[in-house]
Design a protein around this motif. Structure first.
Motif: not given
Length: 208
Positions: A144-159
């Protein structure tokens, strides 16, 4: 003085989201059956250990609702029916993550699943516990991918791609499959600064 290497970071936190899952058909499933996606919840803990500026290892411990519905003319029945299978797991993915910038990362790795509960429901009937028919463990690969990995909050999208037939007492050829979206929150993070190594200055000899 010079450093012995790049600093490493330890971090961890919580995550929660949703699964869109179904039972992927194997070769032994009749072609006139249809698999239907179901929505479940996922949540738990994540931990990240950086291996440098780019790569890190990220294990997670998650409670994950999987399963799906199957519709069609089942063998042994003289009519069209729908069966919903629910399987809840404690999932432990072990991911290798690569940061490709401040706001984007990719990851992949294996996942081990331990079944917590399983129930199925047929058209017109209530739910029935069928844990004796479902394997107690499963194995999958995750990417998968992770958006904003260095932030307080991040978004994970995976298969998630299951590798083991979920049925224990029949050769049905049903495998877990899911798309997962989750929001992670960083609760702690600690920088480990490498020790400096003192290098004495080089003094050039003076001609006499």
């Amino acid at each position: 003085a010079i450093s012995t290497g790049d600093s490493a970071a330890l971090a961890g936190g919580l995550k929660a989201g949703v699964n869109m899952s179904r039972l992927r058909f194997g070769d032994n499933v009749p072609s006139d059956l249809e698999n239907v996606w179901k929505v479940g919840v996922v949540g738990g803990l994540w931990y990240n250990f950086s291996l440098g500026k780019t790569f890190s290892i990220q294990p997670e411990i998650l409670y994950s609702q999987m399963g799906g519905s199957v519709k069609g003319p089942f063998p042994g029945y003289n009519r069209y029916i729908e069966v919903e299978q629910k399987i809840d797991y404690v999932s432990i993915p072990l991911l290798l993550k690569a940061n490709l910038g401040r706001n984007f990362a990719i990851y992949a790795g294996p996942q081990f699943d331990a079944r917590v509960s399983s129930k199925w429901r047929r058209s017109g009937l209530g739910e029935v516990d069928n844990k004796d028919s479902i394997h107690s463990t499963d194995f999958a690969v995750v990417g998968g991918i992770q958006l904003f990995p260095n932030s307080k909050f991040h978004l994970d999208l995976r298969y998630i791609h299951g590798l083991q037939d979920v049925w224990y007492k029949r050769d049905g050829g049903f495998y877990n499959q899911a798309f997962q979206a989750a929001v992670g929150m960083r609760l702690f993070g600690k920088k480990i600064t490498p020790k400096a190594v003192f290098v004495p200055p080089v003094i050039a000899p003076v001609d006499t």
